[in-house]
Design a protein around this motif. Structure first.
Motif, PDB file in Angstrom:
ATOM      1  N   ASN A 115       0.832  -1.194   0.000  1.00  0.00           N
ATOM      2  CA  ASN A 115       0.000   0.000   0.000  1.00  0.00           C
ATOM      3  C   ASN A 115       0.876   1.257   0.000  1.00  0.00           C
ATOM      4  O   ASN A 115       1.856   1.340   0.745  1.00  0.00           O
ATOM      5  CB  ASN A 115      -0.929   0.013   1.216  1.00  0.00           C
ATOM      6  N   GLY A 116       0.538   2.201  -0.876  1.00  0.00           N
ATOM      7  CA  GLY A 116       1.317   3.422  -0.992  1.00  0.00           C
ATOM      8  C   GLY A 116       2.475   3.332  -1.969  1.00  0.00           C
ATOM      9  O   GLY A 116       3.220   4.303  -2.146  1.00  0.00           O
TER      10      GLY A 116
ATOM     11  N   ASP B  80      -0.762  -1.152  -5.029  1.00  0.00           N
ATOM     12  CA  ASP B  80      -1.086  -1.414  -3.627  1.00  0.00           C
ATOM     13  C   ASP B  80      -1.381  -2.906  -3.487  1.00  0.00           C
ATOM     14  O   ASP B  80      -1.216  -3.678  -4.442  1.00  0.00           O
ATOM     15  CB  ASP B  80      -2.273  -0.557  -3.166  1.00  0.00           C
TER      16      ASP B  80
END
Length: 271
Positions: A8-9, A203
């Protein structure tokens, strides 16, 4: 607890890394000894990052480029001891990084027409070191699984390599069946094949592992059961998919790979 870290990110950094990888792949496309299965344009996972095949230089030397995630730089290194370090965390666009890779190669003696369209992007690069660390951990663990699976398959399995175009890691197993197809009006032949791969998305929800038989005979495959969490995928590409969020450990991935192989390999082999 899962052995695979969250991605994620990772999205903005992923986009930058893919452009940088494409710059190295474009260089290898011109200078690396051409392999009939195109392995020469791919990158190999190493303890520090991703590296090209050796590129022959005039005078008998070699040059290699690597995305060194410990040094946060693309490092171009020649066998005569010269080294060029191009920072990946300096906000360089794909276009600027590509030009610097080409310039370093030219200093090493490689001058030729590079397809700059493969990395032509002017948006500033993003390099989140924490996100890169998690991505590299996932990549290393996926590479371990692919190599373990390849060792089980034996000599018909190719190497595990990262492909800059799609930014996915995969290996291929080749069956004895030969398929004929038409490409641009030219009749071609390819061995039937089955891959195992890891697609790191932006992600966790867009990341997955896959195993795609080719040719894909839907009538003989879609009714077959897959391990828990895995599904047959037919939209956009055809094959088996295990979502990243469903993976707990390496053994689960090996079981997924073995199950698809057991189902699909008889269809890819000449009786």
């Amino acid at each position: 607890m899962t052995q695979f870290p969250t991605l994620n990110g990772f999205g903005p950094t992923r986009r930058t890394l893919q452009l940088y990888a494409r710059a190295l792949g474009a260089l290898a496309r011109v200078y690396a000894p051409a392999h009939p299965k195109w392995w020469h344009i791919s990158l190999k996972v190493t303890p520090v990052g991703l590296v090209t095949d050796n590129l022959p230089c005039a005078g008998g030397g070699i040059l290699a480029g690597r995305m060194d995630f410990h040094r946060r730089a693309i490092v171009m290194e020649s066998s005569d001891g010269r080294q060029w370090e191009l920072p990946m965390d300096a906000g360089l666009s794909g276009r600027i990084m590509g030009e610097r890779v080409i310039a370093a190669a030219a200093e090493a003696g490689l001058n030729g027409a590079i397809d700059r369209g493969r990395f032509a992007d002017d948006e500033p690069g993003v390099y989140d070191s924490e996100a890169v660390g998690r991505f590299f951990t996932a990549l290393v663990r996926a590479d371990r699984v692919l190599k373990r699976h390849g060792a089980r398959l034996g000599e018909k399995a190719g190497p595990a390599r990262l492909w800059p175009h799609g930014f996915d890691l995969s290996l291929e197993w080749f069956g004895s069946r030969v398929e004929r197809y038409n490409e641009g009006g030219q009749e071609m032949e390819l061995p039937a094949q089955l891959n195992l791969g890891f697609y790191p998305g932006e992600d966790d929800d867009t990341s997955y592992f896959y195993s795609n038989p080719w040719p894909f005979e839907a009538d003989k495959l879609l009714g077959r059961s897959l391990p828990d969490g895995a599904v047959w995928h037919t939209e956009g590409w055809q094959g088996a998919m295990l979502p990243y969020t469903a993976v707990e450990d390496e053994e689960q991935l090996l079981a997924f790979a073995a199950a698809v192989f057991d189902i699909a390999s008889p269809l890819l082999t000449t009786p």
